[in-house]
Design a protein around this motif. Structure first.
Motif, PDB file in Angstrom:
ATOM      1  N   PRO A 142     -18.190 -16.633 -26.313  1.00  0.00           N
ATOM      2  CA  PRO A 142     -17.993 -17.161 -24.947  1.00  0.00           C
ATOM      3  C   PRO A 142     -18.670 -16.267 -23.917  1.00  0.00           C
ATOM      4  CG  PRO A 142     -15.907 -17.054 -26.178  1.00  0.00           C
ATOM      5  CD  PRO A 142     -16.915 -16.296 -26.974  1.00  0.00           C
ATOM      6  N   ALA A 143     -19.135 -16.891 -22.865  1.00  0.00           N
ATOM      7  CA  ALA A 143     -19.758 -16.168 -21.752  1.00  0.00           C
ATOM      8  C   ALA A 143     -19.591 -17.004 -20.490  1.00  0.00           C
ATOM      9  CB  ALA A 143     -21.239 -15.905 -22.026  1.00  0.00           C
ATOM     10  N   ALA A 144     -19.852 -16.393 -19.352  1.00  0.00           N
ATOM     11  CA  ALA A 144     -19.785 -17.133 -18.093  1.00  0.00           C
ATOM     12  C   ALA A 144     -20.828 -18.248 -18.118  1.00  0.00           C
ATOM     13  CB  ALA A 144     -20.032 -16.198 -16.916  1.00  0.00           C
ATOM     14  N   PRO A 145     -20.481 -19.427 -17.601  1.00  0.00           N
ATOM     15  CA  PRO A 145     -21.459 -20.527 -17.578  1.00  0.00           C
ATOM     16  C   PRO A 145     -22.751 -20.119 -16.897  1.00  0.00           C
ATOM     17  CG  PRO A 145     -19.274 -21.335 -16.998  1.00  0.00           C
ATOM     18  CD  PRO A 145     -19.174 -19.836 -17.040  1.00  0.00           C
ATOM     19  N   GLY A 146     -23.847 -20.565 -17.447  1.00  0.00           N
ATOM     20  CA  GLY A 146     -25.162 -20.275 -16.895  1.00  0.00           C
ATOM     21  C   GLY A 146     -26.102 -21.431 -17.194  1.00  0.00           C
ATOM     22  N   PRO A 147     -27.372 -21.281 -16.941  1.00  0.00           N
ATOM     23  CA  PRO A 147     -28.310 -22.393 -17.142  1.00  0.00           C
ATOM     24  C   PRO A 147     -28.359 -22.907 -18.573  1.00  0.00           C
ATOM     25  CG  PRO A 147     -29.322 -20.613 -15.885  1.00  0.00           C
ATOM     26  CD  PRO A 147     -28.025 -20.091 -16.383  1.00  0.00           C
ATOM     27  N   HIS A 148     -28.049 -22.027 -19.550  1.00  0.00           N
ATOM     28  CA  HIS A 148     -28.190 -22.412 -20.953  1.00  0.00           C
ATOM     29  C   HIS A 148     -26.865 -22.676 -21.653  1.00  0.00           C
ATOM     30  CE1 HIS A 148     -32.351 -21.311 -20.448  1.00  0.00           C
ATOM     31  NE2 HIS A 148     -31.991 -20.114 -20.032  1.00  0.00           N
ATOM     32  N   GLY A 149     -25.787 -22.650 -20.905  1.00  0.00           N
ATOM     33  CA  GLY A 149     -24.487 -22.900 -21.509  1.00  0.00           C
ATOM     34  C   GLY A 149     -23.479 -21.839 -21.127  1.00  0.00           C
ATOM     35  N   ALA A 150     -22.333 -21.900 -21.780  1.00  0.00           N
ATOM     36  CA  ALA A 150     -21.272 -20.936 -21.505  1.00  0.00           C
ATOM     37  C   ALA A 150     -21.042 -20.081 -22.743  1.00  0.00           C
ATOM     38  CB  ALA A 150     -19.989 -21.655 -21.085  1.00  0.00           C
ATOM     39  N   ASP A 151     -22.120 -19.564 -23.288  1.00  0.00           N
ATOM     40  CA  ASP A 151     -22.011 -18.772 -24.509  1.00  0.00           C
ATOM     41  C   ASP A 151     -23.198 -17.820 -24.630  1.00  0.00           C
ATOM     42  OD1 ASP A 151     -24.265 -20.257 -25.612  1.00  0.00           O
ATOM     43  OD2 ASP A 151     -22.857 -21.886 -25.960  1.00  0.00           O
ATOM     44  N   ARG A 152     -23.054 -16.880 -25.551  1.00  0.00           N
ATOM     45  CA  ARG A 152     -24.146 -16.005 -25.969  1.00  0.00           C
ATOM     46  C   ARG A 152     -24.380 -16.263 -27.448  1.00  0.00           C
ATOM     47  NH1 ARG A 152     -23.075 -10.497 -25.984  1.00  0.00           N
ATOM     48  NH2 ARG A 152     -25.319 -10.146 -26.113  1.00  0.00           N
ATOM     49  N   VAL A 153     -25.661 -16.397 -27.814  1.00  0.00           N
ATOM     50  CA  VAL A 153     -26.004 -16.717 -29.198  1.00  0.00           C
ATOM     51  C   VAL A 153     -26.797 -15.558 -29.782  1.00  0.00           C
ATOM     52  CG1 VAL A 153     -27.136 -18.363 -30.726  1.00  0.00           C
ATOM     53  CG2 VAL A 153     -26.088 -19.162 -28.603  1.00  0.00           C
ATOM     54  N   ARG A 154     -26.306 -15.022 -30.905  1.00  0.00           N
ATOM     55  CA  ARG A 154     -27.007 -13.919 -31.567  1.00  0.00           C
ATOM     56  C   ARG A 154     -27.098 -14.189 -33.060  1.00  0.00           C
ATOM     57  NH1 ARG A 154     -24.282  -8.465 -30.726  1.00  0.00           N
ATOM     58  NH2 ARG A 154     -22.348  -9.660 -30.863  1.00  0.00           N
ATOM     59  N   LEU A 155     -28.131 -13.605 -33.653  1.00  0.00           N
ATOM     60  CA  LEU A 155     -28.315 -13.719 -35.096  1.00  0.00           C
ATOM     61  C   LEU A 155     -27.989 -12.367 -35.711  1.00  0.00           C
ATOM     62  CD1 LEU A 155     -29.302 -15.824 -37.191  1.00  0.00           C
ATOM     63  CD2 LEU A 155     -31.536 -14.721 -37.052  1.00  0.00           C
ATOM     64  N   LEU A 156     -26.995 -12.345 -36.600  1.00  0.00           N
ATOM     65  CA  LEU A 156     -26.594 -11.113 -37.283  1.00  0.00           C
ATOM     66  C   LEU A 156     -27.049 -11.183 -38.741  1.00  0.00           C
ATOM     67  CD1 LEU A 156     -22.967 -10.637 -35.904  1.00  0.00           C
ATOM     68  CD2 LEU A 156     -25.130  -9.856 -34.932  1.00  0.00           C
ATOM     69  N   PHE A 157     -27.508 -10.047 -39.254  1.00  0.00           N
ATOM     70  CA  PHE A 157     -28.090 -10.040 -40.597  1.00  0.00           C
ATOM     71  C   PHE A 157     -27.698  -8.771 -41.333  1.00  0.00           C
ATOM     72  CE2 PHE A 157     -31.673  -8.563 -43.262  1.00  0.00           C
ATOM     73  CZ  PHE A 157     -31.666  -9.564 -44.213  1.00  0.00           C
ATOM     74  N   ALA A 158     -27.494  -8.923 -42.634  1.00  0.00           N
ATOM     75  CA  ALA A 158     -27.365  -7.784 -43.534  1.00  0.00           C
ATOM     76  C   ALA A 158     -28.055  -8.164 -44.833  1.00  0.00           C
ATOM     77  CB  ALA A 158     -25.901  -7.435 -43.784  1.00  0.00           C
ATOM     78  N   SER A 159     -28.832  -7.262 -45.381  1.00  0.00           N
ATOM     79  CA  SER A 159     -29.567  -7.576 -46.606  1.00  0.00           C
ATOM     80  C   SER A 159     -28.653  -7.676 -47.816  1.00  0.00           C
ATOM     81  CB  SER A 159     -30.651  -6.528 -46.849  1.00  0.00           C
ATOM     82  OG  SER A 159     -30.058  -5.234 -46.938  1.00  0.00           O
ATOM     83  N   ASP A 160     -27.419  -7.182 -47.671  1.00  0.00           N
ATOM     84  CA  ASP A 160     -26.443  -7.248 -48.765  1.00  0.00           C
ATOM     85  C   ASP A 160     -25.050  -7.391 -48.169  1.00  0.00           C
ATOM     86  OD1 ASP A 160     -26.140  -6.641 -51.881  1.00  0.00           O
ATOM     87  OD2 ASP A 160     -24.485  -5.667 -50.817  1.00  0.00           O
ATOM     88  N   SER A 161     -24.189  -8.120 -48.881  1.00  0.00           N
ATOM     89  CA  SER A 161     -22.842  -8.376 -48.366  1.00  0.00           C
ATOM     90  C   SER A 161     -22.025  -7.101 -48.241  1.00  0.00           C
ATOM     91  CB  SER A 161     -22.113  -9.366 -49.275  1.00  0.00           C
ATOM     92  OG  SER A 161     -22.005  -8.852 -50.592  1.00  0.00           O
ATOM     93  N   GLY A 162     -22.461  -6.036 -48.883  1.00  0.00           N
ATOM     94  CA  GLY A 162     -21.753  -4.770 -48.758  1.00  0.00           C
ATOM     95  C   GLY A 162     -22.068  -4.038 -47.476  1.00  0.00           C
ATOM     96  N   LEU A 163     -23.004  -4.557 -46.682  1.00  0.00           N
ATOM     97  CA  LEU A 163     -23.391  -3.927 -45.425  1.00  0.00           C
ATOM     98  C   LEU A 163     -22.830  -4.704 -44.251  1.00  0.00           C
ATOM     99  CD1 LEU A 163     -27.146  -3.244 -46.281  1.00  0.00           C
ATOM    100  CD2 LEU A 163     -25.232  -1.625 -46.428  1.00  0.00           C
ATOM    101  N   GLN A 164     -22.648  -4.020 -43.132  1.00  0.00           N
ATOM    102  CA  GLN A 164     -22.124  -4.658 -41.927  1.00  0.00           C
ATOM    103  C   GLN A 164     -23.254  -5.428 -41.223  1.00  0.00           C
ATOM    104  OE1 GLN A 164     -18.935  -4.747 -40.852  1.00  0.00           O
ATOM    105  NE2 GLN A 164     -19.575  -6.087 -39.187  1.00  0.00           N
ATOM    106  N   PRO A 165     -23.082  -6.743 -41.037  1.00  0.00           N
ATOM    107  CA  PRO A 165     -24.120  -7.500 -40.322  1.00  0.00           C
ATOM    108  C   PRO A 165     -24.301  -6.973 -38.894  1.00  0.00           C
ATOM    109  CG  PRO A 165     -22.599  -8.983 -41.445  1.00  0.00           C
ATOM    110  CD  PRO A 165     -21.988  -7.611 -41.496  1.00  0.00           C
ATOM    111  N   ALA A 166     -25.513  -6.957 -38.423  1.00  0.00           N
ATOM    112  CA  ALA A 166     -25.838  -6.467 -37.080  1.00  0.00           C
ATOM    113  C   ALA A 166     -27.033  -7.259 -36.553  1.00  0.00           C
ATOM    114  CB  ALA A 166     -26.145  -4.967 -37.123  1.00  0.00           C
ATOM    115  N   PRO A 167     -27.340  -7.128 -35.253  1.00  0.00           N
ATOM    116  CA  PRO A 167     -28.502  -7.852 -34.711  1.00  0.00           C
ATOM    117  C   PRO A 167     -29.757  -7.600 -35.532  1.00  0.00           C
ATOM    118  CG  PRO A 167     -27.234  -6.902 -32.930  1.00  0.00           C
ATOM    119  CD  PRO A 167     -26.622  -6.386 -34.200  1.00  0.00           C
ATOM    120  N   VAL A 168     -30.531  -8.654 -35.697  1.00  0.00           N
ATOM    121  CA  VAL A 168     -31.702  -8.622 -36.570  1.00  0.00           C
ATOM    122  C   VAL A 168     -32.637  -7.477 -36.222  1.00  0.00           C
ATOM    123  CG1 VAL A 168     -33.788  -9.892 -37.186  1.00  0.00           C
ATOM    124  CG2 VAL A 168     -31.596 -11.076 -37.065  1.00  0.00           C
TER     125      VAL A 168
END
Length: 537
Positions: free
Chosen positions: A382-408
């Motif tokens: 959730p985020a304050a409404p703006g021109p693109h919506g009321a959200d923030r969209v991020r892609l989180l990635f980890a090369s293995d499930s044993g790692l903590q996903p983080a921004p690409v």
């Protein structure tokens, strides 16, 4: 689409011209042959920073030119580097390099192992997610855009109305006080001049009365001027009866008598009207003082005070209307803000669903591309409404499930990032750019993973142009067009390979021996397999 690319004296390429065509375009060659220089030329045309150390040994100037089709229009862009400077051109006209970025940045995307890519940018990830929205999600997105546009318009209108209701109310009250003050004064045009004359008469009422009394006495007492004139008129009338020529003179004398009698009437009335009351004098002085105070306060004349009251009354009316509009505007803004919040929440929910599908599909592709247990999550917060919506969209990635996903951009290595972009783009079924170039996306890839990567690249190239600098024969086999870069000493050449030449190049990539019959057989087998799988796309 990139229709034609020309490179001159860029690095070790003396000159090269390619017409890549649509679909998947493979660029192959030995390590160090200069393959990536073609993508370097594409970067220059896209407006990236020009490195003058890339000027080759075959002249004092390096040049890159590209002919692109953008929609239904064709545009030719060029970049020249010489003497430590670079120049940019669009359709033959010199332009700042940033103009190239404006024209081509959205059209051309280049993915390399050492480049910060679009998947680290929220806007790019959002576009990919929005491309996967279902019909209801698309309708919600459109409704939100309309609501946000109307909210923006209302806010701009509200800003134009002024600093808000409190300021308007204060100004209205001030003006109303001004109007009331002037109206209470009951000012008449030229009143102060008349008052000054009236005051002069009041202050001299005794002297005036005495002089008027003396005048009346001189005219109207027995034997006074009036009696003398009447006696004279009687004598002249007798003479007129004897001499008709005296008639005019007699009439003139009669007129004088009438004037004197009228003057006596006026004198008696004026004497009777003289005001000897001290309270009248006091009232007149107070009135003149009031007018003086008002004139000083508003820095104007008596007539100006009357006009100021009229103007202030009109301003009160206008501001009252403005205040009402402001209040209605506040109500409308409140309604639109609530609407945007509700639609923004619905849009965020639709994006979460689309992002979940995108993440799951892209994860499957990543497994096929050699990552054993990757984690890919589209996070919609959730985020304050703006021109693109009321959200923030991020892609989180980890090369293995044993790692903590983080921004690409923080956790993906070069090879992983290239494969990640490929997987996400294919999963989304869209690309931000019509021309996507991958620079050695195949680092560390081989075997079945290489074949899977080739198939994914071929899928991505459907409906757009994908250029790939590759060492993988599997990728080259799936290409719609194939260009080989060959180096001889300090000079590299680029040529399109087809038929037997292409078979020989793929054989070289497979075994290092382009003339090996076994290698050529293996290349033919790979080309046949690629053709069969492309038919099944």
């Amino acid at each position: 689409m990139l229709e034609e690319l020309y490179v001159e004296n860029l690095g070790i390429i003396r000159s090269a011209r390619i017409e890549p065509g649509p679909g998947l375009v493979a660029i192959t060659g030995e390590t160090g042959a200069g393959k990536t220089l073609l993508l370097g030329a594409l970067r220059l045309l896209r407006g990236d920073t020009a490195r003058t150390d890339r000027i080759g040994p075959h002249g004092r100037e390096a040049r890159a030119e590209g002919r692109f089709t953008i929609g239904e229009h064709e545009v030719v862009v060029a970049r020249r580097m010489a003497d430590g400077r670079s120049r940019a051109y669009v359709d033959g006209d010199m332009v700042p390099a940033r103009v190239l970025a404006d024209r081509l940045d959205a059209l051309v995307e280049i993915v390399s192992q050492h480049e910060h890519l679009a998947l680290g940018r929220e806007a790019s990830v959002r576009r990919l997610v929005d491309g996967m929205l279902d019909r209801a999600g698309v309708e919600t997105w459109e409704a939100y855009r309309l609501a946000w546009g109307e909210l923006t318009r209302l806010r701009e209108e509200r800003t134009a109305l002024g600093d808000g209701g409190e300021g308007l109310e204060h100004e209205i009250v001030t003006l109303q006080d001004q109007v009331a003050e002037i109206e209470r004064a009951g000012i008449e045009p030229g009143e102060d001049e008349a008052l000054r004359g009236h005051l002069a008469r009041l202050r001299s009422s005794g002297e005036i009365a005495a002089a008027l009394d003396a005048t009346t006495a001189a005219l109207d007492t027995e034997g006074g001027a009036a009696d003398a004139l009447r006696a004279a008129a009687r004598h002249l009338a007798a003479a007129t009866r004897l001499d008709a020529d005296l008639t005019g003179l007699a009439e003139r004398l009669d007129g004088v008598i009438v004037e004197v009698e009228d003057a006596l009437v006026d004198l008696h009335r004026r004497v009777a009207a003289i005001d000897h009351d001290p309270r009248s004098l006091e009232a007149a002085e107070e009135r003149l003082a009031l007018l003086g105070d008002l004139k000083r306060k508003y820095a104007t004349t008596v007539d100006g005070l009357i006009e100021a009251g009229r103007v202030a009354a009109a301003r009160v009316e206008a501001l009252t209307d403005l205040l009402e509009r402001s209040r209605r505007s506040d109500e409308s803004i409140g309604l639109r803000e609530r609407e945007c919040e509700e639609l923004g929440e619905a849009l965020a929910a639709a994006r979460r669903a689309a992002g979940k599908d995108l993440g799951e599909t892209a994860t499957d592709h990543l497994r096929r591309l050699g990552l054993t247990d990757p984690v890919l999550e589209v996070l919609v917060e959730p985020a304050a409404p703006g021109p693109h919506g009321a959200d923030r969209v991020r892609l989180l990635f980890a090369s293995d499930s044993g790692l903590q996903p983080a921004p690409v951009s923080r956790v993906a290595s070069g090879g992983e990032l290239s494969r990640l972009v490929l997987a996400v783009r294919v999963a989304a079924g869209v690309a931000d750019a019509d021309v996507v170039a991958f620079d050695e996306i195949d680092a560390g890839v081989g075997g079945a993973t290489a074949l899977a990567m080739a198939e994914l690249l071929a899928r991505l190239s459907m409906g757009r142009q994908v250029l790939v600098v590759t060492h993988l024969p599997q990728v080259a086999a799936f290409a719609d067009a194939h260009f080989a870069v060959e180096r001889s000493g300090a000079e590299a050449t680029v040529r399109a390979v087809e038929g037997e030449e292409r078979r020989g190049e793929i054989s070289r990539m497979l075994s290092g021996l382009g003339d090996s019959e076994a290698g050529r057989d293996h290349a033919s087998e790979l080309l046949a397999l690629a053709a069969e799988r492309r038919e099944r796309r």
